[in-house]
Structure formats: C-alpha cells, structure tokens
Design an enzyme around this catalytic site. Structure first.
Site, PDB file in Angstrom:
ATOM      1  N   VAL A 270      25.805   0.462  32.445  1.00 51.01           N
ATOM      2  CA  VAL A 270      24.890   0.424  33.594  1.00 51.01           C
ATOM      3  C   VAL A 270      23.877   1.561  33.506  1.00 51.01           C
ATOM      4  O   VAL A 270      24.199   2.679  33.083  1.00 51.01           O
ATOM      5  CB  VAL A 270      25.701   0.519  34.909  1.00 51.01           C
ATOM      6  CG1 VAL A 270      24.770   0.525  36.116  1.00 51.01           C
ATOM      7  CG2 VAL A 270      26.677  -0.653  35.002  1.00 51.01           C
ATOM      8  N   ARG A 271      22.657   1.277  33.954  1.00 50.61           N
ATOM      9  CA  ARG A 271      21.590   2.289  33.973  1.00 50.61           C
ATOM     10  C   ARG A 271      21.841   3.292  35.099  1.00 50.61           C
ATOM     11  O   ARG A 271      21.418   3.083  36.237  1.00 50.61           O
ATOM     12  CB  ARG A 271      20.220   1.616  34.144  1.00 50.61           C
ATOM     13  CG  ARG A 271      19.772   0.817  32.936  1.00 50.61           C
ATOM     14  CD  ARG A 271      18.331   0.335  33.074  1.00 50.61           C
ATOM     15  NE  ARG A 271      18.156  -0.567  34.199  1.00 50.61           N
ATOM     16  CZ  ARG A 271      18.407  -1.873  34.168  1.00 50.61           C
ATOM     17  NH1 ARG A 271      18.867  -2.441  33.069  1.00 50.61           N
ATOM     18  NH2 ARG A 271      18.207  -2.622  35.232  1.00 50.61           N
ATOM     19  N   THR A 272      22.545   4.366  34.770  1.00 51.03           N
ATOM     20  CA  THR A 272      22.834   5.449  35.706  1.00 51.03           C
ATOM     21  C   THR A 272      22.680   6.758  34.948  1.00 51.03           C
ATOM     22  O   THR A 272      22.397   6.764  33.746  1.00 51.03           O
ATOM     23  CB  THR A 272      24.277   5.348  36.238  1.00 51.03           C
ATOM     24  OG1 THR A 272      25.185   5.483  35.125  1.00 51.03           O
ATOM     25  CG2 THR A 272      24.523   4.017  36.941  1.00 51.03           C
TER      26      THR A 272
ATOM     27  N   SER B 144      36.605   1.163  32.993  1.00 46.46           N
ATOM     28  CA  SER B 144      35.592   1.017  31.945  1.00 46.46           C
ATOM     29  C   SER B 144      36.151   0.168  30.821  1.00 46.46           C
ATOM     30  O   SER B 144      37.374   0.161  30.573  1.00 46.46           O
ATOM     31  CB  SER B 144      35.212   2.395  31.398  1.00 46.46           C
ATOM     32  OG  SER B 144      34.424   2.281  30.226  1.00 46.46           O
TER      33      SER B 144
ATOM     34  N   ASN C 212      35.754   5.726  42.484  1.00 44.49           N
ATOM     35  CA  ASN C 212      34.607   5.603  41.592  1.00 44.49           C
ATOM     36  C   ASN C 212      34.266   6.908  40.874  1.00 44.49           C
ATOM     37  O   ASN C 212      33.750   6.877  39.756  1.00 44.49           O
ATOM     38  CB  ASN C 212      33.398   5.113  42.392  1.00 44.49           C
ATOM     39  CG  ASN C 212      32.109   5.245  41.606  1.00 44.49           C
ATOM     40  OD1 ASN C 212      31.843   4.478  40.677  1.00 44.49           O
ATOM     41  ND2 ASN C 212      31.290   6.228  41.976  1.00 44.49           N
TER      42      ASN C 212
ATOM     43  N   ASP D 198      36.124  16.719  46.871  1.00 46.97           N
ATOM     44  CA  ASP D 198      36.288  17.035  45.462  1.00 46.97           C
ATOM     45  C   ASP D 198      37.617  16.429  45.042  1.00 46.97           C
ATOM     46  O   ASP D 198      38.683  16.892  45.458  1.00 46.97           O
ATOM     47  CB  ASP D 198      36.295  18.548  45.240  1.00 46.97           C
ATOM     48  CG  ASP D 198      36.375  18.933  43.770  1.00 46.97           C
ATOM     49  OD1 ASP D 198      36.695  18.063  42.938  1.00 46.97           O
ATOM     50  OD2 ASP D 198      36.120  20.109  43.453  1.00 46.97           O
TER      51      ASP D 198
ATOM     52  N   LYS E 165      40.620   6.522  31.247  1.00 45.79           N
ATOM     53  CA  LYS E 165      40.409   5.220  31.884  1.00 45.79           C
ATOM     54  C   LYS E 165      41.574   4.272  31.605  1.00 45.79           C
ATOM     55  O   LYS E 165      41.920   3.448  32.456  1.00 45.79           O
ATOM     56  CB  LYS E 165      39.087   4.618  31.416  1.00 45.79           C
ATOM     57  CG  LYS E 165      37.860   5.340  31.957  1.00 45.79           C
ATOM     58  CD  LYS E 165      37.790   5.300  33.476  1.00 45.79           C
ATOM     59  CE  LYS E 165      36.451   5.815  33.997  1.00 45.79           C
ATOM     60  NZ  LYS E 165      36.337   5.752  35.473  1.00 45.79           N
TER      61      LYS E 165
ATOM     62  N   ALA F 154      38.704  11.207  24.991  1.00 40.01           N
ATOM     63  CA  ALA F 154      39.250  11.742  26.242  1.00 40.01           C
ATOM     64  C   ALA F 154      38.903  10.848  27.420  1.00 40.01           C
ATOM     65  O   ALA F 154      39.750  10.569  28.280  1.00 40.01           O
ATOM     66  CB  ALA F 154      38.730  13.159  26.478  1.00 40.01           C
ATOM     67  N   TYR F 155      37.662  10.394  27.460  1.00 40.77           N
ATOM     68  CA  TYR F 155      37.237   9.472  28.525  1.00 40.77           C
ATOM     69  C   TYR F 155      38.017   8.171  28.435  1.00 40.77           C
ATOM     70  O   TYR F 155      38.527   7.663  29.444  1.00 40.77           O
ATOM     71  CB  TYR F 155      35.742   9.218  28.383  1.00 40.77           C
ATOM     72  CG  TYR F 155      35.161   8.222  29.359  1.00 40.77           C
ATOM     73  CD1 TYR F 155      34.915   8.580  30.681  1.00 40.77           C
ATOM     74  CD2 TYR F 155      34.833   6.932  28.948  1.00 40.77           C
ATOM     75  CE1 TYR F 155      34.372   7.667  31.578  1.00 40.77           C
ATOM     76  CE2 TYR F 155      34.284   6.022  29.831  1.00 40.77           C
ATOM     77  CZ  TYR F 155      34.053   6.390  31.148  1.00 40.77           C
ATOM     78  OH  TYR F 155      33.513   5.476  32.026  1.00 40.77           O
TER      79      TYR F 155
END
Length: 233
Positions: free
Chosen positions: A189-191, A142, A88, A61, A161, A156-157
C-alpha cells in the site's frame, strides 16, 4: 454510555490506520483513534470529524503496559465497553541483512511493537468481549508473515507478523463464541511504510480490515484474509 459500537484503532494517525478509522467512522461507529503522538492523532481525527465521522483521538504507546492500562481504564470509564479492536500499529525497521546476520535486538524491537503490543491489547480488552459474548478483533498482518510463501524478506518484520498470525489463532480460541478474531493482509500500500511506488491505495488496503471489523454474528473467526478472501497461513 453510548449505543453505537466503539472501535479502537492503533496507529490511527496515518496510512492504513487512518483510513480504517475514516471508513469505520463513516459507517457509524465511534472510533478511538490511537496514536503515540497526540498532536498527530488529534489532527487525523479532526479531518475525519469534518467529513462527518465520530472520532476521539487517544494517546497510546503499544509498547508501554502503563499506556495500555490507562487507555483500558478510560474506555471502561467513558464508554463501558469496547466492541472492536484493530491492531494496526507496526514497525518495519531497516534490517540490512539476512536472518543470520540481523542482531537479535532488531527482532526484539519488531516483536515488541508488532506482537507484544497486540497481545497486551487483546489481554486488556478481549476478556470483556468474551464476557458480553460479542466483539471483533482485527490484526493487521502482512503477506511477509505468511509461512506458505515466506522467503528472505525483512526477517525480523516477517517473523513478528508470523507471530501476530499465531496470536490471531490463539485469541480466536480464547475469546469464545461471539468474539470474531481474524488477521488480514492489506497488500503493498502507498503509505509511509509501503512507499509511493506501491500499487494499492490506503482505501484498498483498509477495506478487508473494515469488513472484518464489522462482520455480522456467525462470521468467520481464526482466519487470514486478503481482499475479503481467506488465504493460507
């Protein structure tokens, strides 16, 4: 102890992280696939092992200093070193507002995972790399954290980053010669995070991270990359 390089990938149980683990393992590295959920980590590792890679699932964690310390001690005890660190693990919270209306707690939560986690991991592992004069650190950042194009998306994100990109520069300086530290933007990306409408596959998203993790001596350091090309901060 082992002669093959040891790589730690956080958030390795799904999405881009799992694909980074897969690609590194199939290139011959011994990958430590780190995940908060031990069962999910073990399941992801099992799939890569069946494909021929060497992977060990490890609990981690990144928000918990004790968890990081326990893993650092395990790595030293079982392998004697860490050669590659891929930061990551990240969160993209539902922010629901703009920079002026989002509660400070949302910023703190984003920073705790997306910046403080990588910082703690760098402090745990980069001194050993510096002492040996060799190592690779890859921070999965990102385009949202790119100051040159930053707008109002997910404040915030984006701020977390941007902080991660700053950390990349700082650790590149502190790591000394031989320790190559870089950020990368995987694109959309497709996630689970990016959604199924994203144009890029997990393989495409992981490619630059894998390239940076396996740079030869004398490669770039302190840079920000997309599709293996340096981009502005």
């Amino acid at each position: 102890m082992t002669t093959r390089d040891i790589a730690l990938v956080t958030g390795g149980n799904r999405g881009i992280g799992r694909e980074i683990c897969r690609q590194l393992a199939l290139q011959g590295l011994h990958v430590l696939l780190a995940a908060r959920d031990e069962a999910q980590g073990a399941q992801a590792a099992e799939g890569i092992v069946r494909a021929g890679g060497t992977v060990t699932a490890v609990p981690l964690d990144v928000r918990d200093e004790a968890s990081i310390q326990a893993l650092a001690e395990r790595v030293q005890r079982e392998f004697g070193r860490l050669d590659v660190l891929v930061n990551n693990a990240a969160v993209l919270l539902h922010e629901g507002g703009n920079a002026l209306t989002i509660p400070p707690a949302v910023y703190w939560e984003s920073l705790e995972t997306n910046f403080m986690g990588p910082l703690r991991l760098c402090q745990a592992f980069v001194p050993g790399m510096r002492e040996r004069g060799s190592g690779r650190v890859v921070n999965v950042s990102s385009g949202a954290g790119q100051l040159s194009s930053m707008g109002g998306y997910a404040p915030a994100y984006s701020a977390s980053k941007a902080a991660l990109n700053a950390l990349t520069r700082l650790v590149a300086h502190a790591g000394g010669p031989g320790v190559l530290v870089n950020s990368m933007d995987p694109g959309w990306v497709r996630t689970d995070m990016g959604g199924q409408g994203a144009p890029r596959s997990a393989g495409q998203g992981a490619d630059t991270a894998v390239w940076l993790a396996t740079l030869p001596p004398g490669g770039p350091t302190g840079g920000f990359f997309r599709d293996r090309q340096r981009v502005p901060w």
